[in-house]
Design an enzyme around this catalytic site. Structure first.
Site, short mmCIF file in Angstrom:
data_model
loop_
_atom_site.label_atom_id
_atom_site.label_comp_id
_atom_site.label_asym_id
_atom_site.label_seq_id
_atom_site.Cartn_x
_atom_site.Cartn_y
_atom_site.Cartn_z
N HIS A 44 9.78 -5.31 11.68
CA HIS A 44 9.17 -6.63 11.52
C HIS A 44 10.17 -7.72 11.90
O HIS A 44 11.26 -7.82 11.33
CB HIS A 44 8.71 -6.84 10.07
CG HIS A 44 7.67 -5.87 9.64
ND1 HIS A 44 7.96 -4.71 8.97
CD2 HIS A 44 6.33 -5.88 9.80
CE1 HIS A 44 6.85 -4.04 8.71
NE2 HIS A 44 5.84 -4.74 9.22
N HIS A 51 1.75 -1.63 15.13
CA HIS A 51 2.06 -0.37 14.46
C HIS A 51 0.99 -0.06 13.41
O HIS A 51 0.15 -0.90 13.08
CB HIS A 51 3.46 -0.40 13.83
CG HIS A 51 3.66 -1.50 12.84
ND1 HIS A 51 3.94 -2.80 13.20
CD2 HIS A 51 3.62 -1.50 11.48
CE1 HIS A 51 4.07 -3.54 12.13
NE2 HIS A 51 3.87 -2.78 11.06
N CYS A 86 -0.39 -2.47 0.15
CA CYS A 86 -0.43 -2.08 1.55
C CYS A 86 0.78 -1.19 1.83
O CYS A 86 1.70 -1.10 1.01
CB CYS A 86 -0.39 -3.29 2.48
SG CYS A 86 -1.73 -4.48 2.24
N HIS A 88 2.77 1.70 5.04
CA HIS A 88 2.83 2.34 6.34
C HIS A 88 2.88 3.86 6.16
O HIS A 88 3.73 4.35 5.41
CB HIS A 88 4.08 1.90 7.11
CG HIS A 88 4.20 0.43 7.27
ND1 HIS A 88 4.86 -0.38 6.36
CD2 HIS A 88 3.75 -0.40 8.25
CE1 HIS A 88 4.80 -1.62 6.77
NE2 HIS A 88 4.14 -1.68 7.91
N GLU A 106 4.71 2.00 -5.34
CA GLU A 106 4.65 0.55 -5.51
C GLU A 106 4.07 0.14 -6.86
O GLU A 106 4.52 -0.83 -7.46
CB GLU A 106 3.84 -0.08 -4.39
CG GLU A 106 4.47 0.08 -3.01
CD GLU A 106 3.81 -0.77 -1.96
OE1 GLU A 106 3.09 -1.73 -2.33
OE2 GLU A 106 3.98 -0.49 -0.77
N TYR A 123 -4.87 -6.93 12.47
CA TYR A 123 -4.58 -8.36 12.37
C TYR A 123 -3.17 -8.63 12.88
O TYR A 123 -2.32 -7.73 12.97
CB TYR A 123 -4.71 -8.85 10.93
CG TYR A 123 -3.56 -8.45 10.03
CD1 TYR A 123 -2.56 -9.35 9.69
CD2 TYR A 123 -3.47 -7.15 9.53
CE1 TYR A 123 -1.50 -8.99 8.89
CE2 TYR A 123 -2.42 -6.77 8.72
CZ TYR A 123 -1.43 -7.69 8.41
OH TYR A 123 -0.37 -7.33 7.62
N GLU A 133 3.61 -10.09 11.31
CA GLU A 133 2.92 -8.83 10.98
C GLU A 133 1.93 -8.56 12.10
O GLU A 133 1.19 -9.46 12.50
CB GLU A 133 2.19 -8.93 9.64
CG GLU A 133 3.08 -8.88 8.43
CD GLU A 133 3.56 -7.49 8.07
OE1 GLU A 133 3.31 -6.55 8.87
OE2 GLU A 133 4.18 -7.33 7.01
N GLU A 135 -0.51 -5.33 12.92
CA GLU A 135 -0.85 -4.00 12.44
C GLU A 135 -2.30 -3.62 12.74
O GLU A 135 -3.20 -4.45 12.64
CB GLU A 135 -0.64 -3.94 10.92
CG GLU A 135 0.79 -4.16 10.50
CD GLU A 135 0.99 -4.15 8.99
OE1 GLU A 135 2.12 -3.88 8.56
OE2 GLU A 135 0.02 -4.41 8.25
N TRP A 180 -3.63 -11.39 5.45
CA TRP A 180 -4.42 -10.16 5.66
C TRP A 180 -5.53 -10.05 4.63
O TRP A 180 -6.62 -9.56 4.96
CB TRP A 180 -3.52 -8.92 5.65
CG TRP A 180 -2.64 -8.75 4.47
CD1 TRP A 180 -2.92 -8.06 3.32
CD2 TRP A 180 -1.31 -9.27 4.31
NE1 TRP A 180 -1.85 -8.11 2.46
CE2 TRP A 180 -0.85 -8.84 3.04
CE3 TRP A 180 -0.47 -10.03 5.12
CZ2 TRP A 180 0.42 -9.17 2.55
CZ3 TRP A 180 0.78 -10.35 4.64
CH2 TRP A 180 1.23 -9.93 3.39
#
Length: 213
Positions: A44, A51, A86, A88, A106, A123, A133, A135, A180
């Site tokens: 980022h 990604h 959120c 990855h 998290e 977005y 961002e 993604e 987002w």
């Protein structure tokens, strides 16, 4: 009720240490096909490549959405309120497995009834500091099976919010919410898909009592 964090041992945190070579994200082409990997910590920036990511809305047995406020130490959008979490997926990791892993790491909880909500969502957004961002980010709805115990590096506050109250906040104070989340809400509006938030849940099988607090 809004909850702040207390310092105590957490369970289920399998996050990799900073700089671990396994901590990678999957890079994508314009057709969302994998084309390589990059270190998550450095991907980022001001020219973030496209990604793979995911986003998840957690509900309790009353149909409330778990809202989280991003930690103030986050590089991008610190302190904004957003949907539950959120993350990855790692290379070759199924998205559903990544959702479960991030729920533990998290928020310190297990999730079930993971169901696609906006499977084609993507977005691009730019933070005030210039961090981008970018993604392809399928969105899921899932059920929280116990009370959140967020990691302080990720979340500074959290609250269970009625869906109608969230929709009101999106109109009244969009500046306080992540881009987002705003884009996902717009996609739900366009698809008339807000009722799908409740679809995976069996109201006759409630979550634990602490989830109602």
């Amino acid at each position: 009720m809004t909850h702040t964090l207390a310092a105590h041992p957490r369970r289920g945190d399998d996050r990799l240490p900073a700089g671990d070579p396994r901590d990678l994200v999957v890079l994508l082409d314009a057709e969302h096909r994998p084309i390589g990997t990059a270190a998550r910590e450095s991907v980022h920036g001001r020219e973030t490549p496209l990604h793979l990511a995911f986003s998840c809305w957690l509900l309790d047995d009353r149909g409330r959405v778990l809202m989280t406020r991003r930690a103030l130490t986050k590089r991008s959008w610190p302190g904004v309120w957003t949907n539950s979490f959120c993350g990855h997926p790692r290379p070759d990791e199924p998205l559903i497995d990544a959702v479960r892993r991030h729920g533990r790491g998290e928020l310190g909880l297990e999730v079930d009834s993971i169901t696609p909500l906006l499977p084609d969502f993507s977005y691009r957004a730019v933070d005030a500091s210039g961090i981008v961002e970018h993604e392809f980010c399928p969105v899921f709805v899932a059920r929280a099976t116990d009370a959140p115990d967020p990691h302080p590096d990720e979340v500074v506050e959290h609250a269970w919010v009625e869906v109608d109250d969230l929709r009101t906040a999106l109109t009244a104070a969009p500046w306080a919410l992540s881009p987002w989340l705003r884009d996902q809400a717009a996609a739900l509006d366009a698809a008339d898909a807000w009722p799908q938030l409740a679809a995976p849940f069996d109201r006759a099988d409630p979550a634990p009592e602490e989830n109602r607090r």
